[in-house]
Design an enzyme around this catalytic site. Structure first.
Site, short mmCIF file in Angstrom:
data_model
loop_
_atom_site.label_atom_id
_atom_site.label_comp_id
_atom_site.label_asym_id
_atom_site.label_seq_id
_atom_site.Cartn_x
_atom_site.Cartn_y
_atom_site.Cartn_z
N ARG A 15 0.77 -1.12 0.09
CA ARG A 15 -0.05 -0.01 0.02
C ARG A 15 0.77 1.31 0.04
O ARG A 15 2.13 1.18 0.31
CB ARG A 15 -0.74 -0.12 1.12
CG ARG A 15 -1.98 -1.09 0.98
CD ARG A 15 -2.79 -1.21 2.48
NE ARG A 15 -1.91 -1.72 3.23
CZ ARG A 15 -2.49 -1.87 4.95
NH1 ARG A 15 -3.52 -1.68 5.07
NH2 ARG A 15 -1.65 -2.58 5.74
N LYS A 75 1.40 1.98 7.14
CA LYS A 75 1.88 0.98 8.25
C LYS A 75 2.80 1.64 9.59
O LYS A 75 3.41 3.05 8.97
CB LYS A 75 2.55 -0.33 7.95
CG LYS A 75 1.63 -1.21 7.34
CD LYS A 75 0.42 -1.49 8.37
CE LYS A 75 0.74 -2.15 9.47
NZ LYS A 75 -0.35 -2.46 10.34
N TYR A 94 -1.02 4.41 10.63
CA TYR A 94 -1.46 3.26 11.66
C TYR A 94 -0.10 3.25 12.53
O TYR A 94 0.96 3.00 12.19
CB TYR A 94 -1.87 2.16 10.86
CG TYR A 94 -3.15 2.13 10.35
CD1 TYR A 94 -4.22 2.17 11.14
CD2 TYR A 94 -3.11 1.81 8.92
CE1 TYR A 94 -5.53 2.11 10.52
CE2 TYR A 94 -4.61 1.81 8.34
CZ TYR A 94 -5.54 2.07 8.97
OH TYR A 94 -6.80 1.95 8.40
N HIS A 96 -0.82 1.45 16.22
CA HIS A 96 -1.02 0.32 16.93
C HIS A 96 0.07 0.09 18.12
O HIS A 96 0.76 -0.93 18.36
CB HIS A 96 -1.07 -1.00 16.23
CG HIS A 96 -2.31 -1.17 15.06
ND1 HIS A 96 -3.39 -1.21 15.58
CD2 HIS A 96 -1.96 -0.78 13.89
CE1 HIS A 96 -4.26 -1.02 14.47
NE2 HIS A 96 -3.54 -0.99 13.25
N GLU A 118 -5.87 4.77 13.86
CA GLU A 118 -6.64 3.97 14.46
C GLU A 118 -7.49 4.48 15.48
O GLU A 118 -8.38 3.69 16.25
CB GLU A 118 -6.11 2.48 14.87
CG GLU A 118 -5.17 2.41 16.03
CD GLU A 118 -3.64 2.79 15.34
OE1 GLU A 118 -2.76 2.89 16.34
OE2 GLU A 118 -3.51 3.27 14.24
N ASP A 270 -3.10 -6.98 15.19
CA ASP A 270 -2.43 -5.45 15.39
C ASP A 270 -2.35 -4.98 16.75
O ASP A 270 -1.36 -4.32 17.03
CB ASP A 270 -2.96 -4.57 14.46
CG ASP A 270 -2.39 -4.78 12.75
OD1 ASP A 270 -1.36 -5.08 12.68
OD2 ASP A 270 -2.93 -4.46 12.06
#
Length: 364
Positions: A15, A75, A94, A96, A118, A270
């Site tokens: 991505r 990510k 993101y 996490h 998130e 995750d």
């Protein structure tokens, strides 16, 4: 503002933080966008597409990080990327962090202002930047689960939808949120026998109406999970506590009691995973077998379908990127409490309460 888009370096992550259409919107708004060479190749968008959208192509990640005020990724930054971040810079991706102390500490050392997709929150309490990837992961969970059930892949040799005269596979989905609902929808569409477990009676009623009573809805208790997991062919873990580590709802003892060749797919990996036997895997080696049960615990599931995922993600992130670029992070967060909820790390401090609690609990 100068916005940087590095090529993702997490294993088998294809991505990209901004697609060409998003770049065009930002450059038309007066911003500069620096894109690392080849960043969009995984979604079928070449450097020429980015140039046509107004971007500048740069060769190395170090140049992108050094020259940009706002870094937009998909990510969490890998260790080499964390080393390139600097004080006063803004990172939007993101993260996490609840299950990743090392990354949290690296972001603290960098001094960066890190906003996590998130935990950005909409006015209705939903998570608009997590939703598109949860949709993808929920639908993918059934696909990969069906593949894992094939005998050659270590599974029981069960066809998800069965055939006339032979029972369908039993699919248990733990969690009736966005990813769980999409898993239920896909499994039901493939004619599996589907049970969804959730602790919200309201949500169970909604699912019962949505699927016209064609799926089984059960209230979440330890006994219910134990019974249903033991009888399942495929269990999909789809629980979420925003910003916090996922609760371990399926114990190792429950996994031991499952039939050989059954499959677990942990969408919550995750955030640490919701099965006690879960450990992170990659698209290069997506599964492992423990107690004769196949485990699929890939931490970036939507990365397997990067074109769908990147465009879906950009549909949700672009308004926030524009706000950050137009106003700067402090004003943008001051004017939007939902965006402010995305701020996880700022100037060396963990500022998101749920993340801080989870990291403190893990250290205890």
């Amino acid at each position: 503002m100068r916005i940087g888009v590095p090529t993702e370096i997490k294993i088998h992550e294809y991505r990209v933080g901004l697609v060409p259409q998003s770049v065009r919107e930002l450059t038309l708004g007066g911003h500069e966008v620096w894109v690392q060479a080849g960043a969009g190749e995984g979604i079928g968008c070449g450097d020429a597409d980015y140039v046509a959208a107004g971007a500048r192509i740069v060769a190395e990640a170090a140049e992108v990080f050094a020259g940009s005020d706002l870094i937009v990724k998909v990510k969490e930054p890998q260790p080499a990327e964390c080393a390139l971040l600097r004080r006063s810079q803004v990172l939007f991706t993101y993260l996490h962090l609840a299950a990743d102390r090392l990354q949290a500490e690296a972001l603290q050392r960098s001094g960066v202002h890190a906003i996590a997709y998130e935990t950005v929150t909409a006015r209705d309490g939903s998570l608009p930047l997590l939703t598109p990837m949860s949709e993808v992961a929920g639908r993918m969970a059934v696909q990969v689960g069906a593949t894992c059930l094939q005998k050659a892949n270590g599974g029981r040799g069960v066809l998800l939808g069965g055939v006339p005269g032979v029972a369908s596979a039993k699919v248990v989905v733990i969690g009736g949120g966005v990813s769980g609902t999409h898993a239920v929808e896909t499994a039901h569409g493939m004619r599996a026998a589907v049970t969804v477990i959730d602790r919200s009676i309201k949500r169970l009623r909604e699912l019962d109406v949505q699927f016209l009573g064609a799926i089984e809805t059960l209230y979440s208790t330890t006994e219910t999970i134990e019974r249903e997991v033991r009888a399942a062919d495929l269990v999909i873990g789809a629980v979420l506590l925003p910003g916090a580590a996922a609760p371990k709802l399926v114990s190792e003892a429950m996994v031991r009691a499952m039939r050989p060749g059954s499959v677990l797919v942990d969408i919550a990996i995750d955030q640490g995973g919701c099965f006690e036997t879960s450990r992170p895997t990659t698209h290069a080696q997506p599964t492992y077998v423990l107690h004769d049960v196949v485990h699929y615990c890939v931490t970036n599931m939507p990365g397997a379908v990067p074109r769908t995922s990147a465009f879906a993600l950009n549909n949700a992130t672009l308004p926030y990127v524009r706000a950050l670029a137009d106003k700067g992070w402090e004003r943008a967060c001051a004017e939007d409490s939902g965006l402010a909820a995305g701020l996880n790390v700022s100037a060396g401090r963990i500022v998101h309460p749920a993340v801080a609690r989870s990291l403190a609990t893990a250290a205890a």
